[in-house]
Design a protein around this motif. Sequence first.
Motif, PDB file in Angstrom:
ATOM      1  N   ASN A   1      43.051  48.112  36.394  1.00  0.00           N
ATOM      2  CA  ASN A   1      41.741  48.045  37.048  1.00  0.00           C
ATOM      3  C   ASN A   1      41.599  46.823  37.950  1.00  0.00           C
ATOM      4  OD1 ASN A   1      40.062  50.345  35.917  1.00  0.00           O
ATOM      5  ND2 ASN A   1      40.925  49.457  34.070  1.00  0.00           N
ATOM      6  N   ALA A   2      42.715  46.287  38.393  1.00  0.00           N
ATOM      7  CA  ALA A   2      42.678  45.148  39.316  1.00  0.00           C
ATOM      8  C   ALA A   2      42.094  45.589  40.651  1.00  0.00           C
ATOM      9  CB  ALA A   2      44.084  44.588  39.523  1.00  0.00           C
ATOM     10  N   THR A   3      41.540  44.637  41.384  1.00  0.00           N
ATOM     11  CA  THR A   3      41.018  44.978  42.706  1.00  0.00           C
ATOM     12  C   THR A   3      42.166  45.438  43.596  1.00  0.00           C
ATOM     13  OG1 THR A   3      41.218  42.679  43.421  1.00  0.00           O
ATOM     14  CG2 THR A   3      39.074  43.364  42.559  1.00  0.00           C
ATOM     15  N   SER A   4      41.852  46.280  44.558  1.00  0.00           N
ATOM     16  CA  SER A   4      42.889  46.877  45.410  1.00  0.00           C
ATOM     17  C   SER A   4      43.650  45.825  46.206  1.00  0.00           C
ATOM     18  CB  SER A   4      42.273  47.916  46.349  1.00  0.00           C
ATOM     19  OG  SER A   4      41.292  47.319  47.158  1.00  0.00           O
ATOM     20  N   LYS A   5      43.021  44.697  46.485  1.00  0.00           N
ATOM     21  CA  LYS A   5      43.687  43.605  47.203  1.00  0.00           C
ATOM     22  C   LYS A   5      44.970  43.179  46.492  1.00  0.00           C
ATOM     23  CE  LYS A   5      42.940  38.778  48.443  1.00  0.00           C
ATOM     24  NZ  LYS A   5      42.001  37.667  48.454  1.00  0.00           N
ATOM     25  N   TYR A   6      44.926  43.130  45.186  1.00  0.00           N
ATOM     26  CA  TYR A   6      46.085  42.696  44.400  1.00  0.00           C
ATOM     27  C   TYR A   6      46.983  43.863  44.010  1.00  0.00           C
ATOM     28  CZ  TYR A   6      43.320  38.486  44.259  1.00  0.00           C
ATOM     29  OH  TYR A   6      42.592  37.388  44.633  1.00  0.00           O
ATOM     30  N   LYS A   7      46.398  45.024  43.751  1.00  0.00           N
ATOM     31  CA  LYS A   7      47.188  46.178  43.342  1.00  0.00           C
ATOM     32  C   LYS A   7      48.114  46.668  44.452  1.00  0.00           C
ATOM     33  CE  LYS A   7      45.373  49.559  40.720  1.00  0.00           C
ATOM     34  NZ  LYS A   7      44.338  50.454  40.172  1.00  0.00           N
ATOM     35  N   LYS A   8      47.678  46.566  45.714  1.00  0.00           N
ATOM     36  CA  LYS A   8      48.512  47.099  46.799  1.00  0.00           C
ATOM     37  C   LYS A   8      49.707  46.193  47.096  1.00  0.00           C
ATOM     38  CE  LYS A   8      45.945  45.258  50.747  1.00  0.00           C
ATOM     39  NZ  LYS A   8      45.194  45.589  51.933  1.00  0.00           N
ATOM     40  N   HIS A   9      49.593  44.892  46.842  1.00  0.00           N
ATOM     41  CA  HIS A   9      50.713  43.981  47.085  1.00  0.00           C
ATOM     42  C   HIS A   9      51.699  43.958  45.924  1.00  0.00           C
ATOM     43  CE1 HIS A   9      49.143  42.482  50.821  1.00  0.00           C
ATOM     44  NE2 HIS A   9      47.986  42.205  50.239  1.00  0.00           N
ATOM     45  N   MET A  10      51.183  44.089  44.725  1.00  0.00           N
ATOM     46  CA  MET A  10      52.016  44.051  43.523  1.00  0.00           C
ATOM     47  C   MET A  10      51.567  45.175  42.612  1.00  0.00           C
ATOM     48  SD  MET A  10      53.796  41.403  44.244  1.00  0.00           S
ATOM     49  CE  MET A  10      54.652  40.868  42.809  1.00  0.00           C
ATOM     50  N   GLY A  11      52.469  45.713  41.862  1.00  0.00           N
ATOM     51  CA  GLY A  11      52.114  46.758  40.912  1.00  0.00           C
ATOM     52  C   GLY A  11      51.510  46.169  39.657  1.00  0.00           C
ATOM     53  N   PRO A  12      50.962  47.019  38.806  1.00  0.00           N
ATOM     54  CA  PRO A  12      50.376  46.534  37.550  1.00  0.00           C
ATOM     55  C   PRO A  12      51.375  45.782  36.662  1.00  0.00           C
ATOM     56  CG  PRO A  12      49.679  48.780  37.977  1.00  0.00           C
ATOM     57  CD  PRO A  12      50.710  48.444  39.014  1.00  0.00           C
ATOM     58  N   ALA A  13      52.662  46.037  36.843  1.00  0.00           N
ATOM     59  CA  ALA A  13      53.666  45.339  36.014  1.00  0.00           C
ATOM     60  C   ALA A  13      53.694  43.840  36.302  1.00  0.00           C
ATOM     61  CB  ALA A  13      55.047  45.939  36.249  1.00  0.00           C
ATOM     62  N   GLN A  14      53.398  43.430  37.541  1.00  0.00           N
ATOM     63  CA  GLN A  14      53.377  42.002  37.878  1.00  0.00           C
ATOM     64  C   GLN A  14      52.044  41.344  37.557  1.00  0.00           C
ATOM     65  OE1 GLN A  14      54.884  44.258  40.040  1.00  0.00           O
ATOM     66  NE2 GLN A  14      56.875  43.588  39.321  1.00  0.00           N
ATOM     67  N   LEU A  15      51.010  42.147  37.372  1.00  0.00           N
ATOM     68  CA  LEU A  15      49.695  41.619  36.999  1.00  0.00           C
ATOM     69  C   LEU A  15      49.646  41.570  35.478  1.00  0.00           C
ATOM     70  CD1 LEU A  15      47.553  43.712  39.488  1.00  0.00           C
ATOM     71  CD2 LEU A  15      48.476  41.422  39.815  1.00  0.00           C
ATOM     72  N   GLN A  16      50.082  40.449  34.926  1.00  0.00           N
ATOM     73  CA  GLN A  16      50.317  40.379  33.487  1.00  0.00           C
ATOM     74  C   GLN A  16      49.140  39.862  32.672  1.00  0.00           C
ATOM     75  OE1 GLN A  16      53.860  38.075  33.112  1.00  0.00           O
ATOM     76  NE2 GLN A  16      55.100  39.550  34.214  1.00  0.00           N
ATOM     77  N   ASN A  17      48.437  38.840  33.159  1.00  0.00           N
ATOM     78  CA  ASN A  17      47.357  38.251  32.376  1.00  0.00           C
ATOM     79  C   ASN A  17      46.329  37.646  33.313  1.00  0.00           C
ATOM     80  OD1 ASN A  17      45.823  36.189  30.866  1.00  0.00           O
ATOM     81  ND2 ASN A  17      47.143  36.784  29.180  1.00  0.00           N
ATOM     82  N   VAL A  18      45.107  38.118  33.228  1.00  0.00           N
ATOM     83  CA  VAL A  18      44.053  37.690  34.141  1.00  0.00           C
ATOM     84  C   VAL A  18      43.680  36.214  33.941  1.00  0.00           C
ATOM     85  CG1 VAL A  18      42.072  38.368  32.743  1.00  0.00           C
ATOM     86  CG2 VAL A  18      41.910  38.499  35.227  1.00  0.00           C
ATOM     87  N   LEU A  19      43.946  35.650  32.771  1.00  0.00           N
ATOM     88  CA  LEU A  19      43.649  34.233  32.542  1.00  0.00           C
ATOM     89  C   LEU A  19      44.750  33.314  33.057  1.00  0.00           C
ATOM     90  CD1 LEU A  19      42.207  34.384  28.921  1.00  0.00           C
ATOM     91  CD2 LEU A  19      40.946  34.212  31.062  1.00  0.00           C
ATOM     92  N   LEU A  20      45.980  33.812  33.113  1.00  0.00           N
ATOM     93  CA  LEU A  20      47.110  32.993  33.547  1.00  0.00           C
ATOM     94  C   LEU A  20      47.479  33.222  35.008  1.00  0.00           C
ATOM     95  CD1 LEU A  20      49.445  33.378  30.442  1.00  0.00           C
ATOM     96  CD2 LEU A  20      47.773  31.582  30.924  1.00  0.00           C
ATOM     97  N   GLN A  21      46.825  34.154  35.654  1.00  0.00           N
ATOM     98  CA  GLN A  21      47.085  34.464  37.047  1.00  0.00           C
ATOM     99  C   GLN A  21      45.753  34.489  37.787  1.00  0.00           C
ATOM    100  OE1 GLN A  21      49.193  38.141  35.964  1.00  0.00           O
ATOM    101  NE2 GLN A  21      50.912  37.356  37.160  1.00  0.00           N
ATOM    102  N   TYR A  22      45.800  34.414  39.129  1.00  0.00           N
ATOM    103  CA  TYR A  22      44.547  34.322  39.870  1.00  0.00           C
ATOM    104  C   TYR A  22      44.037  35.646  40.425  1.00  0.00           C
ATOM    105  CZ  TYR A  22      47.444  34.086  44.111  1.00  0.00           C
ATOM    106  OH  TYR A  22      48.336  34.348  45.106  1.00  0.00           O
ATOM    107  N   TRP A  23      44.561  36.777  40.000  1.00  0.00           N
ATOM    108  CA  TRP A  23      44.043  38.060  40.471  1.00  0.00           C
ATOM    109  C   TRP A  23      42.737  38.401  39.766  1.00  0.00           C
ATOM    110  CZ3 TRP A  23      43.992  41.889  36.649  1.00  0.00           C
ATOM    111  CH2 TRP A  23      44.802  41.668  35.548  1.00  0.00           C
TER     112      TRP A  23
END
Length: 128
Positions: A54-76
């Motif tokens: 459920n990441a915003t499309s700005k982040y989902k289109k550049h990287m897949g959900p596999a790279q979006l690992q933790n909302v507290l440890l990353q800035y997405w």
Amino acid sequence: RRCLEMPINRGFNLIDIQARNESIELMKLKSYANPDTTSSATWAKLTDSILASNATSKYKKHMGPAQLQNVLLQYWKVNLSVQSLPISLKRMLCATIKHEVKFTPTEITLQIKQTMPFWFHIGLKEGK
């Protein structure tokens, strides 16, 4: 808990329900963010997966959900307006945003350094 134990100085001797509910959400966040608790590991991984999908499309289109690992440890960011995000996670994230919760360890051990995700690392400035 601290909210419930505070002396009542105003009103009709009623607790502040909004503050109580936000406190509960922040305690859920604490449980989610604690890497040492093995009982919450499954819950935390599932939560990471739901938030990444459920990441915003700005982040989902550049990287897949596999790279979006933790909302507290990353800035997405998570899209809080989607219907697929459970209400309990929406409330937890809204309390996180309202109270400006950040990952600020007192000591960063080698183990923490090795487990922190590289993509969208919170130590980097967004857009660089």
